[in-house]
Write a protein that holds these residues in place. Structure first.
Motif, mmCIF file in Angstrom:
data_model
loop_
_atom_site.group_PDB
_atom_site.id
_atom_site.type_symbol
_atom_site.label_atom_id
_atom_site.label_comp_id
_atom_site.label_asym_id
_atom_site.label_seq_id
_atom_site.Cartn_x
_atom_site.Cartn_y
_atom_site.Cartn_z
ATOM 1 N N MET A 1 5.448 7.618 -1.355
ATOM 2 C CA MET A 1 4.303 8.271 -0.785
ATOM 3 C C MET A 1 3.384 7.205 -0.196
ATOM 4 N N LYS A 2 2.849 7.475 0.955
ATOM 5 C CA LYS A 2 1.888 6.569 1.585
ATOM 6 C C LYS A 2 0.486 7.087 1.300
ATOM 7 N N VAL A 3 -0.419 6.168 0.960
ATOM 8 C CA VAL A 3 -1.821 6.494 0.723
ATOM 9 C C VAL A 3 -2.653 5.598 1.625
ATOM 10 N N LYS A 4 -3.532 6.232 2.417
ATOM 11 C CA LYS A 4 -4.425 5.468 3.292
ATOM 12 C C LYS A 4 -5.472 4.761 2.438
ATOM 13 N N GLU A 15 -1.257 -3.982 -6.584
ATOM 14 C CA GLU A 15 0.202 -3.920 -6.587
ATOM 15 C C GLU A 15 0.684 -3.503 -7.962
ATOM 16 N N ILE A 50 -9.991 5.225 -0.715
ATOM 17 C CA ILE A 50 -8.661 5.798 -0.498
ATOM 18 C C ILE A 50 -8.745 7.231 0.019
#
Length: 144
Positions: A1-4, A15, A50
């Motif tokens: 999943m990508k999170v801005k 990380e 985020i």
């Protein structure tokens, strides 16, 4: 999943510390050290902003190493960051030990776990289905 994410901190993005870690360590983003006296709490900025997908939350949890070694925890744990929140992630840290604790810039102060959640629709009823446990709680299970 990508999170801005917008990173206004002086540090790299969080990380995962190991390949199977559930949480990402968040770091204090402060200009000078903060000394927490016994039972004192402080709101610590991270410099991170985020945008989570709808249906997800970010849970903010204590770090076990800080807890066992120094008595450092979070006041509202787990804290929840909702998908519609766009402000800076800040963490309420508390010192539960007898000794002062110094938070330095870049200190890993908590961990963040991204979790899926559901919205519910209430269904009002007159009674609930019976279960083996019933209304027993607060240490009731496992006792004879």
């Amino acid at each position: 999943m990508k999170v801005k994410v917008i990173n206004k901190s002086k540090h790299n993005l969080p990380e995962y510390e190991t390949p199977y870690s559930a949480g990402l360590d968040l770091r204090a983003n402060i200009d000078e050290p903060i000394t927490l006296k016994s039972l004192e709490r402080a709101l610590i900025p991270t410099g991170l902003f985020i945008e989570l997908p709808v249906g997800y939350e970010a849970q903010i949890r204590p770090r076990s190493g800080l807890a066992i070694k120094h008595g450092i925890s979070l006041v509202n744990t787990p804290g929840t960051i909702d998908s519609d929140y766009r402000g800076e992630i800040k963490v309420i840290v508390i010192n539960l030990s007898k000794d002062d604790f110094i938070i330095n810039d870049g200190e890993r102060i908590c961990q963040m776990v991204i979790s899926k959640h559901e919205h519910i629709a209430w269904e009002e009823v007159i009674e609930l289905e019976e279960s083996e446990r019933g209304s027993g709680g607060f240490g009731h299970t496992g006792k004879n």
